[in-house]
Design a protein around this motif. Structure first.
Motif, PDB file in Angstrom:
ATOM      1  N   ASP A  34       0.917  -1.413  -0.016  1.00 48.96           N
ATOM      2  CA  ASP A  34      -0.149  -0.020  -0.118  1.00 48.96           C
ATOM      3  C   ASP A  34       0.938   1.140  -0.112  1.00 48.96           C
ATOM      4  O   ASP A  34       0.237   2.318  -0.503  1.00 48.96           O
ATOM      5  N   SER A  35       1.917   1.220   0.586  1.00 45.74           N
ATOM      6  CA  SER A  35       3.059   2.331   0.454  1.00 45.74           C
ATOM      7  C   SER A  35       3.408   2.689  -0.695  1.00 45.74           C
ATOM      8  O   SER A  35       3.849   3.974  -0.710  1.00 45.74           O
ATOM      9  N   SER A  36       3.014   1.976  -1.715  1.00 38.45           N
ATOM     10  CA  SER A  36       3.643   2.521  -3.126  1.00 38.45           C
ATOM     11  C   SER A  36       2.612   2.461  -3.906  1.00 38.45           C
ATOM     12  O   SER A  36       2.803   2.703  -5.228  1.00 38.45           O
ATOM     13  N   VAL A  37       1.215   2.592  -3.352  1.00 40.62           N
ATOM     14  CA  VAL A  37       0.072   2.674  -4.360  1.00 40.62           C
ATOM     15  C   VAL A  37      -0.855   3.740  -3.553  1.00 40.62           C
ATOM     16  O   VAL A  37      -0.773   3.883  -2.592  1.00 40.62           O
ATOM     17  N   ASP A  38      -1.361   4.556  -4.689  1.00 40.01           N
ATOM     18  CA  ASP A  38      -2.380   5.639  -4.336  1.00 40.01           C
ATOM     19  C   ASP A  38      -3.687   5.039  -5.060  1.00 40.01           C
ATOM     20  O   ASP A  38      -3.885   4.686  -6.162  1.00 40.01           O
ATOM     21  N   TRP A  39      -4.705   5.211  -4.209  1.00 39.87           N
ATOM     22  CA  TRP A  39      -6.187   4.873  -4.847  1.00 39.87           C
ATOM     23  C   TRP A  39      -7.098   6.237  -5.182  1.00 39.87           C
ATOM     24  O   TRP A  39      -7.094   7.175  -4.147  1.00 39.87           O
ATOM     25  N   VAL A  40      -7.302   6.246  -6.492  1.00 41.13           N
ATOM     26  CA  VAL A  40      -7.938   7.639  -6.850  1.00 41.13           C
ATOM     27  C   VAL A  40      -9.272   7.208  -7.090  1.00 41.13           C
ATOM     28  O   VAL A  40      -9.831   6.363  -7.813  1.00 41.13           O
ATOM     29  N   GLY A  41     -10.294   7.904  -6.558  1.00 46.42           N
ATOM     30  CA  GLY A  41     -11.839   7.819  -6.602  1.00 46.42           C
ATOM     31  C   GLY A  41     -12.324   7.029  -5.458  1.00 46.42           C
ATOM     32  O   GLY A  41     -11.438   6.672  -4.365  1.00 46.42           O
ATOM     33  N   THR A  42     -13.587   6.772  -5.407  1.00 42.94           N
ATOM     34  CA  THR A  42     -14.214   5.877  -4.358  1.00 42.94           C
ATOM     35  C   THR A  42     -14.839   4.877  -4.940  1.00 42.94           C
ATOM     36  O   THR A  42     -15.271   4.788  -6.081  1.00 42.94           O
ATOM     37  N   GLY A  43     -15.190   3.681  -4.203  1.00 45.37           N
ATOM     38  CA  GLY A  43     -15.957   2.507  -4.217  1.00 45.37           C
ATOM     39  C   GLY A  43     -15.653   1.840  -5.428  1.00 45.37           C
ATOM     40  O   GLY A  43     -14.371   1.695  -5.612  1.00 45.37           O
ATOM     41  N   ASP A  44     -16.366   1.348  -6.236  1.00 46.20           N
ATOM     42  CA  ASP A  44     -16.061   0.451  -7.381  1.00 46.20           C
ATOM     43  C   ASP A  44     -15.355   1.571  -8.400  1.00 46.20           C
ATOM     44  O   ASP A  44     -14.780   0.731  -9.480  1.00 46.20           O
ATOM     45  N   GLN A  45     -15.505   2.598  -8.454  1.00 45.50           N
ATOM     46  CA  GLN A  45     -14.784   3.515  -9.331  1.00 45.50           C
ATOM     47  C   GLN A  45     -13.348   3.876  -8.857  1.00 45.50           C
ATOM     48  O   GLN A  45     -12.571   4.700  -9.774  1.00 45.50           O
ATOM     49  N   ALA A  46     -12.880   3.437  -8.016  1.00 52.25           N
ATOM     50  CA  ALA A  46     -11.581   3.900  -7.462  1.00 52.25           C
ATOM     51  C   ALA A  46     -10.669   2.837  -8.385  1.00 52.25           C
ATOM     52  O   ALA A  46     -10.911   1.598  -8.612  1.00 52.25           O
ATOM     53  N   HIS A  47      -9.541   3.389  -8.586  1.00 52.06           N
ATOM     54  CA  HIS A  47      -8.290   2.716  -9.282  1.00 52.06           C
ATOM     55  C   HIS A  47      -7.028   3.097  -8.864  1.00 52.06           C
ATOM     56  O   HIS A  47      -6.681   4.190  -8.131  1.00 52.06           O
ATOM     57  N   ALA A  48      -6.284   2.002  -8.882  1.00 58.56           N
ATOM     58  CA  ALA A  48      -4.923   1.954  -8.248  1.00 58.56           C
ATOM     59  C   ALA A  48      -4.078   2.863  -9.054  1.00 58.56           C
ATOM     60  O   ALA A  48      -4.008   2.785 -10.373  1.00 58.56           O
ATOM     61  N   VAL A  49      -3.057   3.648  -8.518  1.00 57.96           N
ATOM     62  CA  VAL A  49      -1.844   4.259  -9.178  1.00 57.96           C
ATOM     63  C   VAL A  49      -0.638   3.824  -8.576  1.00 57.96           C
ATOM     64  O   VAL A  49      -0.382   4.427  -7.310  1.00 57.96           O
ATOM     65  N   ILE A  50      -0.001   3.299  -9.154  1.00 59.52           N
ATOM     66  CA  ILE A  50       1.475   2.906  -8.588  1.00 59.52           C
ATOM     67  C   ILE A  50       2.432   4.028  -8.597  1.00 59.52           C
ATOM     68  O   ILE A  50       2.674   4.892  -9.705  1.00 59.52           O
ATOM     69  N   HIS A  51       3.022   4.501  -7.558  1.00 58.42           N
ATOM     70  CA  HIS A  51       4.127   5.609  -7.417  1.00 58.42           C
ATOM     71  C   HIS A  51       5.122   5.787  -8.784  1.00 58.42           C
ATOM     72  O   HIS A  51       6.035   4.614  -8.880  1.00 58.42           O
ATOM     73  N   GLY A  52       5.041   6.624  -9.416  1.00 57.86           N
ATOM     74  CA  GLY A  52       6.200   6.619 -10.396  1.00 57.86           C
ATOM     75  C   GLY A  52       5.979   5.532 -11.541  1.00 57.86           C
ATOM     76  O   GLY A  52       7.181   5.528 -12.241  1.00 57.86           O
ATOM     77  N   ILE A  53       4.828   5.226 -11.772  1.00 61.98           N
ATOM     78  CA  ILE A  53       4.852   4.250 -12.797  1.00 61.98           C
ATOM     79  C   ILE A  53       5.251   4.396 -14.104  1.00 61.98           C
ATOM     80  O   ILE A  53       5.918   3.591 -14.859  1.00 61.98           O
ATOM     81  N   GLU A  54       4.969   5.520 -14.564  1.00 55.92           N
ATOM     82  CA  GLU A  54       5.176   6.039 -15.890  1.00 55.92           C
ATOM     83  C   GLU A  54       6.845   5.888 -16.162  1.00 55.92           C
ATOM     84  O   GLU A  54       7.002   5.274 -17.340  1.00 55.92           O
ATOM     85  N   GLU A  55       7.434   6.717 -15.595  1.00 50.10           N
ATOM     86  CA  GLU A  55       8.955   6.677 -15.453  1.00 50.10           C
ATOM     87  C   GLU A  55       9.535   5.145 -15.237  1.00 50.10           C
ATOM     88  O   GLU A  55      10.521   4.665 -16.125  1.00 50.10           O
ATOM     89  N   THR A  56       8.750   4.414 -14.501  1.00 50.89           N
ATOM     90  CA  THR A  56       9.168   3.137 -14.410  1.00 50.89           C
ATOM     91  C   THR A  56       9.299   2.391 -15.660  1.00 50.89           C
ATOM     92  O   THR A  56      10.124   1.680 -15.991  1.00 50.89           O
ATOM     93  N   LEU A  57       8.249   2.166 -16.235  1.00 53.95           N
ATOM     94  CA  LEU A  57       7.862   1.445 -17.326  1.00 53.95           C
ATOM     95  C   LEU A  57       8.852   2.204 -18.483  1.00 53.95           C
ATOM     96  O   LEU A  57       9.412   1.497 -19.261  1.00 53.95           O
ATOM     97  N   GLU A  58       9.151   3.445 -18.765  1.00 56.79           N
ATOM     98  CA  GLU A  58      10.158   3.659 -19.338  1.00 56.79           C
ATOM     99  C   GLU A  58      11.625   3.257 -19.283  1.00 56.79           C
ATOM    100  O   GLU A  58      12.238   2.842 -20.151  1.00 56.79           O
ATOM    101  N   ARG A  59      11.982   3.237 -17.923  1.00 59.55           N
ATOM    102  CA  ARG A  59      13.226   2.707 -17.596  1.00 59.55           C
ATOM    103  C   ARG A  59      13.493   1.228 -17.831  1.00 59.55           C
ATOM    104  O   ARG A  59      14.095   0.911 -18.649  1.00 59.55           O
ATOM    105  N   ALA A  60      12.348   0.196 -17.845  1.00 58.42           N
ATOM    106  CA  ALA A  60      12.229  -0.909 -18.179  1.00 58.42           C
ATOM    107  C   ALA A  60      12.659  -1.136 -19.601  1.00 58.42           C
ATOM    108  O   ALA A  60      13.412  -2.137 -19.953  1.00 58.42           O
ATOM    109  N   VAL A  61      11.675  -0.571 -20.364  1.00 58.25           N
ATOM    110  CA  VAL A  61      11.957  -0.885 -21.884  1.00 58.25           C
ATOM    111  C   VAL A  61      13.077  -0.345 -22.427  1.00 58.25           C
ATOM    112  O   VAL A  61      13.701  -1.038 -23.402  1.00 58.25           O
ATOM    113  N   ARG A  62      13.740   0.855 -21.675  1.00 57.06           N
ATOM    114  CA  ARG A  62      14.925   1.344 -22.469  1.00 57.06           C
ATOM    115  C   ARG A  62      16.094   0.368 -21.879  1.00 57.06           C
ATOM    116  O   ARG A  62      17.133   0.172 -22.889  1.00 57.06           O
TER     117      ARG A  62
END
Length: 700
Positions: free
Chosen positions: A374-402
């Protein structure tokens, strides 16, 4: 039976009638085929979920007179008026086959775990098959289905809609190092990557019993990010790479995670290598900040080509230009009908799904996806409309593929511990009570050749646990923590990335990378030493190195790391840098320390402050202070005892400090001759002022 089909949000349906192909003509799917034969008789199994896309497409083809929808099967019938009046409705496939509909083609768009038995039933009838992706949920089922299709003499089209893009042939040409009529070349292909950043909320995983499952009632489902919602990313990358059958892949590695309360993965890296050795890395998530159209990138020596496959759009970037071209798309149902009528080759035949099924099988049999804390995830929204956002995930994906690296290899705080080739630098660290070791030694031997595999230190931390190194950053993935490297030793690049050459007057992407192998390592207490071999791009031994480390604890907030290297020439060698090749101010090479991004950075010496003033200067020490993720910290780099080498400093573009061995002139060593450098680094919690720094350096 659960009626939800595969992810209905990834629709790559018929091209917009308003679009044109690269040659300026309209896509084939917008023009009704000439009516030389009666309409094809079509049956659809599964009318909900992705089945609704097929209903719309069949309505379009019916209006053109190309098909007749004779029957559908689903335990939950479609809404009144959704079907032609002549279309029969059945509760299941068995009932449909028992009726006298005589379909030419049956489309199966049902939950993943039902694909195998339904497909086999279709092939046992007199119909050909359109099977939604993924074709089946295991390699065993795939082989059985492929054999059944061969025995029955039936055609099977798999619903990887992106493979109908007219961009695919042009991209296949680029992958072969050629140019196409529509796209400029990108040189020799080095690797392929795919990136997918989508958002899925809790409701997405409640849409059906099988959503997010690895298995259901003992039957394989494998409903993960790479096998269902973003499966097209993998299938498209494989097709462009020429990997169609299972024999075309040399290896498949998986690194699977989940932030949602599911069984399957929602965030993963899949790393493949073709039998020719081409790396293909796919970094995918359903836990992004916002949804972005996924894309496949071809990385060449002279540029890159990025394919946004849901939009049939390709952008080619080179040093001198950027070209964007939008292509049309062939509808896979129409392609199947043309194949049956006149032998047109299938664009996504079952036989060509073997490579993708190798990936699915690796995911199916892999270790259970690891839960991201949980320390690395934010939840945006409430109830069934809430979705997880992993901290820094956009940069992480870029690092992985590069870097063609897994999340574990990136050493992310939420990733699995990547134990291979990483261990505490000092044995005394294992006896300490602190949870964070002061330095970790990584062999670097598993890195891609273009990164110049070599040993390095990361993470290095303050006594308080503040990490002050970075590795594999997105801006320069070949920057590796703290270490020693050179860009040019007798023409071999031990730095990674592109090489600057005086004759060209620019950086060139060359296949010239060497590697530094660890031959032996000794560790005792606060001392460590490595015996290293510098191997040229052709494998020849150029240098032997003895690299030694010493740790000295000064007080509760400061420790000193001494790094000493002795390079001995095995043959006559020239040690160079971009600066020695004519790139003014780019004399990097030798000792190098890549810092993580930090706020309020300040770089200074006893006589100057700021990057322009200290870069290239000759001073006894250089200091860096900043606000790092774990808090404020200070690094003080001492000049080598043996030579007053200039400081290489970057603060604006990226954070790094180096001691330049060949600033603007190459260094030559005769066979048997040696060169030594010893550099102390003081690593401290908090912000040190000049007086404190002078005291540390003076007590050296």
């Amino acid at each position: 039976m659960d009626t939800a089909s595969t992810d209905a949000t990834q629709s790559l349906g018929p091209a917009d009638p308003g679009t044109t192909q690269a040659d300026g003509t309209a896509p084939a799917s917008t023009t009704a085929p000439a009516k030389t034969t009666p309409p094809a008789r079509i049956a659809l199994v599964g009318v909900h979920g992705f089945g609704t896309h097929h209903l719309r497409n069949l309505e379009r083809l019916g209006a053109q007179g190309a098909i007749e929808l004779v029957a559908v099967a689903d335990p939950h019938p479609p809404a009144p008026g959704a079907l032609p009046q002549s279309t029969a409705v059945h509760a299941d496939l068995d009932a449909l086959l028992a009726a006298d509909h005589r379909p030419d083609v049956i489309i199966v768009a049902t939950p993943i775990q039902t694909h195998a038995p339904l497909a086999l039933s279709v092939l046992a009838s007199s119909a050909d098959l359109y099977l939604e992706k993924p074709p089946v949920a295991s390699m065993k089922d795939f082989l059985q289905l492929r054999d059944a299709a061969k025995t029955a003499g039936r055609s099977v089209q798999v619903g990887f809609q992106s493979l109908g893009s007219r961009a695919i042939p042009a991209l296949e040409q680029l992958a072969l190092g050629e140019t196409s009529a529509e796209l400029p070349g990108i040189g020799t292909l080095k690797g392929i990557s795919a990136t997918g950043r989508w958002v899925r909320d809790r409701a997405y995983y409640k849409r059906s019993r099988w959503a997010g499952k690895r298995s259901l009632d003992g039957v394989d489902v494998v409903d993960g990010v790479a096998t269902n919602p973003l499966a097209h990313a993998i299938a498209t990358a494989l097709r462009i790479a020429g990997a169609r059958t299972e024999e075309d892949l040399l290896s498949v590695e998986t690194d699977l995670y989940r932030a949602n309360d599911i069984e399957a993965d929602d965030t993963s890296v899949i790393r493949m290598r073709t039998k020719e050795g081409m790396p293909i890395t796919c970094a995918l998530t359903l836990c992004a900040t916002e949804s972005v159209e996924p894309y496949v990138t071809l990385h060449g020596t002279e540029g890159s080509a990025t394919f946004h496959y849901t939009e049939d759009r390709v952008t080619v970037e080179t040093d001198s230009s950027e070209t964007t071209q939008t292509f049309g798309r062939v509808d896979l149902t129409e392609n199947l009908l043309e194949h049956l009528s006149d032998g047109t080759p299938l664009l996504s035949p079952l036989d060509n799904s073997g490579a993708f099924m190798s990936v699915l099988e690796a995911i199916r049999t892999a270790e259970v996806p690891q839960l991201i804390p949980d320390s690395s995830v934010d939840w945006v929204g409430t109830g069934d409309q809430a979705h997880a956002v992993i901290h820094g995930i956009e940069e992480t994906l870029e690092r992985a593929v590069r870097a063609h690296a897994t999340f574990a290899e990136l050493d992310l705080p939420w990733a699995r511990q990547h134990g291979t080739g990483a261990e505490p630098l000092f044995t005394s660290q294992t006896e300490a009570t602190t949870a964070s070791p002061f330095a970790v030694l990584r062999s670097g031997q598993a890195l891609e050749p273009g990164l110049a595999p070599r040993p390095y230190l990361h993470p290095v931390s303050t006594p308080g646990g503040v990490v002050v190194t970075d590795h594999l950053p997105a801006d320069h993935v070949w920057h590796l923590g703290a270490g020693f490297a050179l860009q040019d030793v007798n023409g071999s690049n031990f730095w990674g990335g592109r090489s600057y050459r005086r004759a060209a007057g620019k950086y060139l992407d060359l296949k010239d990378h060497g590697r530094i192998d660890v031959r032996d390592a000794q560790r005792k207490g606060d001392l460590a030493a490595l015996d290293l071999h510098w191997l040229a791009s052709d494998g020849g031994l150029l240098l032997e190195e003895r690299r030694a480390f010493r740790r000295t604890s000064l007080d509760a907030r400061t420790w000193r790391l001494d790094v000493a290297t002795k390079l001995t020439a095995v043959v006559d060698v020239t040690l160079g840098s971009p600066g020695s090749h004519g790139a003014a101010g780019s004399g990097y090479g030798g000792f190098f320390w890549r810092l993580p991004v930090n706020a309020s950075p300040r770089v200074f010496s006893s006589t100057a402050e700021g990057e322009p003033a200290v870069h290239g200067s000759l001073t006894p020490w250089l200091a860096w202070t900043g606000e790092f993720d774990g808090g404020p910290a200070t690094l003080v780099f001492g000049a080598p005892e043996e030579s007053p080498d200039p400081w290489f400093v970057r603060c604006g573009q990226y954070p790094a400090v180096g001691s330049a061995l060949a600033w603007d002139t190459a260094v030559t060593l005769k066979e048997g001759a040696s060169l030594t450098r010893t550099i102390p680094v003081w690593i401290s919690d908090g912000t040190l002022d000049v007086a404190k720094i002078e005291g540390l350096v003076g007590a050296r």
